[in-house]
Design an enzyme around this catalytic site. Structure first.
Site, PDB file in Angstrom:
ATOM      1  N   HIS A 134       6.402 -88.699 -37.195  1.00 21.17           N
ATOM      2  CA  HIS A 134       8.054 -88.732 -36.754  1.00 21.17           C
ATOM      3  C   HIS A 134       8.037 -90.324 -36.142  1.00 21.17           C
ATOM      4  CE1 HIS A 134      11.730 -88.367 -34.587  1.00 21.17           C
ATOM      5  NE2 HIS A 134      12.047 -87.160 -35.432  1.00 21.17           N
ATOM      6  N   GLN A 213       7.257 -79.589 -33.504  1.00 21.59           N
ATOM      7  CA  GLN A 213       7.512 -78.476 -34.679  1.00 21.59           C
ATOM      8  C   GLN A 213       6.644 -77.337 -34.432  1.00 21.59           C
ATOM      9  OE1 GLN A 213       9.857 -78.577 -36.759  1.00 21.59           O
ATOM     10  NE2 GLN A 213      10.758 -80.736 -36.123  1.00 21.59           N
TER      11      GLN A 213
HETATM   12  C1  LIG Z   1       7.440 -83.958 -35.537  1.00 21.99           C
HETATM   13  C2  LIG Z   1       8.480 -84.501 -34.428  1.00 21.99           C
HETATM   14  N1  LIG Z   1       7.996 -85.263 -33.340  1.00 21.99           N
HETATM   15  C3  LIG Z   1       9.146 -85.728 -32.435  1.00 21.99           C
HETATM   16  C4  LIG Z   1      10.458 -85.375 -32.642  1.00 21.99           C
HETATM   17  C5  LIG Z   1      11.314 -86.023 -31.735  1.00 21.99           C
HETATM   18  O1  LIG Z   1      11.913 -84.787 -30.966  1.00 21.99           O
HETATM   19  P1  LIG Z   1      13.080 -85.079 -29.775  1.00 21.99           P
HETATM   20  O2  LIG Z   1      14.200 -85.770 -30.553  1.00 21.99           O
HETATM   21  O3  LIG Z   1      13.323 -83.820 -29.251  1.00 21.99           O
HETATM   22  O4  LIG Z   1      12.573 -85.962 -28.937  1.00 21.99           O
HETATM   23  C6  LIG Z   1      10.843 -84.653 -33.574  1.00 21.99           C
HETATM   24  C7  LIG Z   1      12.337 -84.239 -33.873  1.00 21.99           C
HETATM   25  O5  LIG Z   1      12.716 -83.844 -35.036  1.00 21.99           O
HETATM   26  C8  LIG Z   1       9.811 -84.187 -34.677  1.00 21.99           C
HETATM   27  O6  LIG Z   1      10.293 -83.255 -35.605  1.00 21.99           O
END
Ligand SMILES: Cc1ncc(COP(=O)(O)O)c(C=O)c1O
Length: 421
Positions: A134, A213
């Site tokens: 991500h 996730q």
């Molecule tokens: C694999 C992964 N990492 C990090 C994030 C970031 O999460 P947040 O937006 O809650 O900081 C997400 C959000 O969709 C994610 O799916």
């Protein structure tokens, strides 16, 4: 073998209808019809236990944390610290004070990059990432690369969306950190976290596991992983937005400089400087998310009551059913990205449907109250590998049923009708 299996042992039967009854959003009607929420990978719905805990704490139990002697503040502090203890227990962290409350998983990664990274990484030092990350686990390292000249290496993917570990040892050679996801938010892939941590440690690197996730959907044991840092977000695990988690080994957190400066994180302040408070306060500058922590604590209890092995099993069943149903109905007209074996994937299905744009698919599904995400899912490098600008993504959680999968399949028929395919 490039993925981790997280098949749980058989568990007592869960009354999933009773679980659904705990979610008020399922009572909502749009155009007289119920909602089919298939976007839990983005953010999850909240059960009444979480909503009520937050409402009652905000109504009659609200007060400042840590700084006052009166009883109301003491109760608020107890609830706040109780949530920390609950979430530490939930992922089997050795000690509650190693669990830091942040704003979200993104901020947690930025704390590691900004505090540990700035203290420990310089020009030429290597951070290893994977092609399925991500943006939250890419951009902070790219910022450090721009600022400090660190080198980023990438673990590639196999054709079926698993990590290609053929050259892992070479990629890790000389690396200082391996930062990788425990479950892809696009492909659903479950990399073999413990194996990756072992490989990193053998190479002398630390590990950061993006478990955003993973934690909401699987039993998590940060000690069994032997990870060094683990991050996740409350809002994807039936809790509220505005609070995230950073777990780190005590020795590492102790050595790191603070990330944000201000109130609550200090031991002492003089005109000449400051000393830091012990963990966890050192990394919790300013007034923290007080009511959100209460909601997180209630979310943990809610998930523990169901049992995380049961959650994983439920989602494996739904994923298998969805792959079969969509496969039988649409054949090669519907391509689901990622591994086809549910043992090595979670309940996230990114798909291409005929030659329809994912945004059109999502809009047509919305007309039938089926909520799916369309877009790049904050994973543009992975999208480029898939040869797509965007995908539609359906993702499952404890309130979903096979009826929801059927609703998705039928709503896709509607897209076919509208676009005359
Ligand atoms: C694999 C992964 N990492 C990090 C994030 C970031 O999460 P947040 O937006 O809650 O900081 C997400 C959000 O969709 C994610 O799916």
């Amino acid at each position: 073998m490039t993925s981790g299996t997280t098949t749980p042992a058989p568990t007592p039967t869960v009354d999933w209808a009773a679980v659904r009854a705990d979610f008020p959003f399922l009572e909502r009607r749009i155009d007289g019809e119920p909602l089919v929420y298939l976007d839990s990978a983005a953010t999850s719905q909240k059960p009444r236990q979480v909503i009520e805990a937050m409402a009652s704490s905000a109504a009659c139990g609200y007060g400042p944390i840590n700084r006052s002697a009166y009883r109301l503040a003491g109760e608020a502090t107890d609830r706040y610290e109780g949530a920390r203890a609950a979430v530490a227990r939930f992922v089997n962290a050795p000690a509650a004070h190693e669990m830091i409350f942040t704003k979200n998983a993104t901020e947690s990664i930025n704390v590691v990059a900004g505090a540990w990274g700035r203290a420990n990484l310089g020009a030429g030092d290597v951070v290893v990432l994977t092609h399925m990350e991500h943006h939250a686990n890419i951009v902070p390292w790219q910022m450090l690369a721009a600022d400090r000249g660190i080198e980023i290496r990438w673990v590639p993917l196999t054709d079926d969306g698993q990590l290609d570990l053929t050259d892992l040892d070479a990629l890790l050679d000389g690396a200082k950190l391996f930062s990788f996801t425990a479950m892809s938010n696009v492909l659903g892939t479950l990399p073999p976290v413990a194996q990756l941590c072992r490989a990193a440690h053998d190479a002398g690197a630390l590990t950061l596991v993006d478990a955003c996730q993973f934690v909401p959907h699987n039993a998590t044991d940060v000690q069994a992983w032997d990870a060094d840092f683990v991050v996740f977000s409350a809002h994807k695990m039936c809790g509220p937005s505005g609070i995230g988690l950073l777990w780190g080994r005590e020795a590492l957190l102790d050595e790191m400089p603070p990330f944000l400066g201000g109130g609550n994180m200090i031991g002492n302040v003089t005109l000449d400087g400051f000393t830091t408070a012990p963990l966890p306060d050192k990394f919790e500058a300013g007034t923290p998310p007080i009511t959100e922590a209460v909601g997180l604590g209630a979310a943990v209890e809610f998930l523990e009551t169901i049992g995380m092995d049961a959650v994983r099993r439920h989602e494996m069943d739904l994923t298998r059913y969805a792959l079969d149903t969509l496969g039988q109905r649409y054949g090669s007209d519907l391509v689901v990205h990622g591994p086809s074996n549910v043992e090595v994937r979670g309940g996230v299905l990114s798909f291409a449907f005929r030659d329809l744009h994912p945004h059109d698919v999502s809009q047509v599904l919305d007309e039938r109250n089926v909520c799916v995400r369309a877009g790049h899912h904050c994973a543009k490098p992975l999208m480029r590998l898939l040869g797509a600008n965007a995908t539609a993504r359906a993702s499952f959680y404890v309130y979903n049923t096979t009826d929801d999968v059927d609703a998705l399949a039928e709503a896709l028929d509607g897209a076919t009708d509208i676009f005359g395919l």
